[in-house]
Design a protein around this motif. Sequence first.
Motif, mmCIF file in Angstrom:
data_model
loop_
_atom_site.group_PDB
_atom_site.id
_atom_site.type_symbol
_atom_site.label_atom_id
_atom_site.label_comp_id
_atom_site.label_asym_id
_atom_site.label_seq_id
_atom_site.Cartn_x
_atom_site.Cartn_y
_atom_site.Cartn_z
ATOM 1 N N ASN A 84 15.596 84.542 54.230
ATOM 2 C CA ASN A 84 16.080 84.452 55.785
ATOM 3 C C ASN A 84 16.616 83.187 55.977
ATOM 4 O O ASN A 84 17.817 83.199 56.996
ATOM 5 C CB ASN A 84 14.939 84.406 56.471
ATOM 6 N N LEU A 85 16.496 82.161 55.223
ATOM 7 C CA LEU A 85 17.114 80.574 55.534
ATOM 8 C C LEU A 85 18.488 80.847 54.746
ATOM 9 O O LEU A 85 18.960 79.684 54.802
ATOM 10 C CB LEU A 85 15.883 79.566 55.238
ATOM 11 N N LYS A 86 18.665 81.599 53.891
ATOM 12 C CA LYS A 86 19.785 81.604 53.008
ATOM 13 C C LYS A 86 19.812 80.446 51.902
ATOM 14 O O LYS A 86 20.860 79.732 51.830
ATOM 15 C CB LYS A 86 21.200 81.727 53.719
ATOM 16 N N LEU A 87 18.692 80.287 51.311
ATOM 17 C CA LEU A 87 18.444 79.331 50.502
ATOM 18 C C LEU A 87 18.247 79.774 48.893
ATOM 19 O O LEU A 87 17.312 79.654 48.289
ATOM 20 C CB LEU A 87 17.242 78.366 50.728
ATOM 21 N N SER A 88 19.178 80.665 48.598
ATOM 22 C CA SER A 88 19.191 81.318 47.182
ATOM 23 C C SER A 88 19.470 80.254 46.168
ATOM 24 O O SER A 88 18.562 80.275 45.130
ATOM 25 C CB SER A 88 20.195 82.448 47.168
ATOM 26 N N GLY A 89 19.822 79.075 46.116
ATOM 27 C CA GLY A 89 19.761 78.182 45.453
ATOM 28 C C GLY A 89 18.427 77.821 45.214
ATOM 29 O O GLY A 89 17.925 77.391 43.712
ATOM 30 N N ILE A 90 17.707 77.523 46.190
ATOM 31 C CA ILE A 90 16.163 76.812 45.889
ATOM 32 C C ILE A 90 15.230 77.960 45.312
ATOM 33 O O ILE A 90 14.523 77.820 44.532
ATOM 34 C CB ILE A 90 15.898 76.515 47.484
ATOM 35 N N ARG A 91 15.481 79.327 45.989
ATOM 36 C CA ARG A 91 14.880 80.414 45.182
ATOM 37 C C ARG A 91 15.236 80.612 44.029
ATOM 38 O O ARG A 91 14.226 80.415 43.111
ATOM 39 C CB ARG A 91 15.304 81.773 46.071
ATOM 40 N N ASP A 92 16.260 80.524 43.362
ATOM 41 C CA ASP A 92 16.567 80.553 41.910
ATOM 42 C C ASP A 92 15.999 79.200 40.993
ATOM 43 O O ASP A 92 15.774 79.639 40.167
ATOM 44 C CB ASP A 92 18.192 80.599 41.465
ATOM 45 N N ALA A 93 16.207 78.044 41.549
ATOM 46 C CA ALA A 93 15.528 77.198 40.862
ATOM 47 C C ALA A 93 14.121 77.272 40.984
ATOM 48 O O ALA A 93 13.327 76.684 39.855
ATOM 49 C CB ALA A 93 16.029 75.626 41.559
ATOM 50 N N LEU A 94 13.466 77.654 42.114
ATOM 51 C CA LEU A 94 12.078 77.768 41.973
ATOM 52 C C LEU A 94 11.474 78.799 40.848
ATOM 53 O O LEU A 94 10.419 78.424 40.409
ATOM 54 C CB LEU A 94 11.359 77.947 43.514
ATOM 55 N N LEU A 95 12.253 79.744 40.664
ATOM 56 C CA LEU A 95 11.886 80.845 39.936
ATOM 57 C C LEU A 95 12.060 80.185 38.724
ATOM 58 O O LEU A 95 11.151 80.371 37.712
ATOM 59 C CB LEU A 95 12.838 81.981 39.975
ATOM 60 N N GLN A 96 12.933 79.262 38.210
ATOM 61 C CA GLN A 96 13.099 78.600 36.827
ATOM 62 C C GLN A 96 11.834 77.662 36.694
ATOM 63 O O GLN A 96 11.506 77.690 35.702
ATOM 64 C CB GLN A 96 14.242 78.026 36.822
#
Length: 183
Positions: free
Chosen positions: A14-26
């Motif tokens: 929702n916040l359009k923070l896909s970079g954080i999402r990807d890095a968190l997954l990593q």
Amino acid sequence: MQNINQQVNNQLSNLKLSGIRDALLQQYEQPNLYVEQSFEERLSLLLEHEITQRDQRKIDRLTRQAKFRVGGTLAQLNYGAARQLDKTQIRSLAQGEWLRLHQNILITGATGCGKTYLACALGQNHCQQGSSVYYFRLKELLEKMFLAQADGSYRKLINKLSSANLLILDDWGIRAINSSTTQ
């Protein structure tokens, strides 16, 4: 997102923070790499990944928007003696002081000597620096302007062109321009 709970995943989306999402997954997938880092260090890594991803998306958008004819890069320029390219001058053009001073450059040479490649490579370089660039073959731009006058979108086109940091006009003087396209 196997290890990110759905609520956090939804919030990041929702916040359009896909970079954080990807890095968190990593970080979830490789927990041993991050076990000795503090919360602030891990958060900083997440934020840095988001910033890097946004910067890359901007460069990609600027490059697509430019519509370069060829995918030239300054690193791949051929500086052979026959080309008569001055590395120092190219490096200076790449830095973009001329662009900040609202100056123009004119690339001249015989047909097939690489003027288009050089112009596209400089344009690509400036996209990577965050500048907006448009590339047009002169004939196509004049046709586009003529059609824009006919359909009432001329002012919009002019505003778009004038908002660009760099406008590359290629194939200038290759063909005669008739009077209907210059009005």
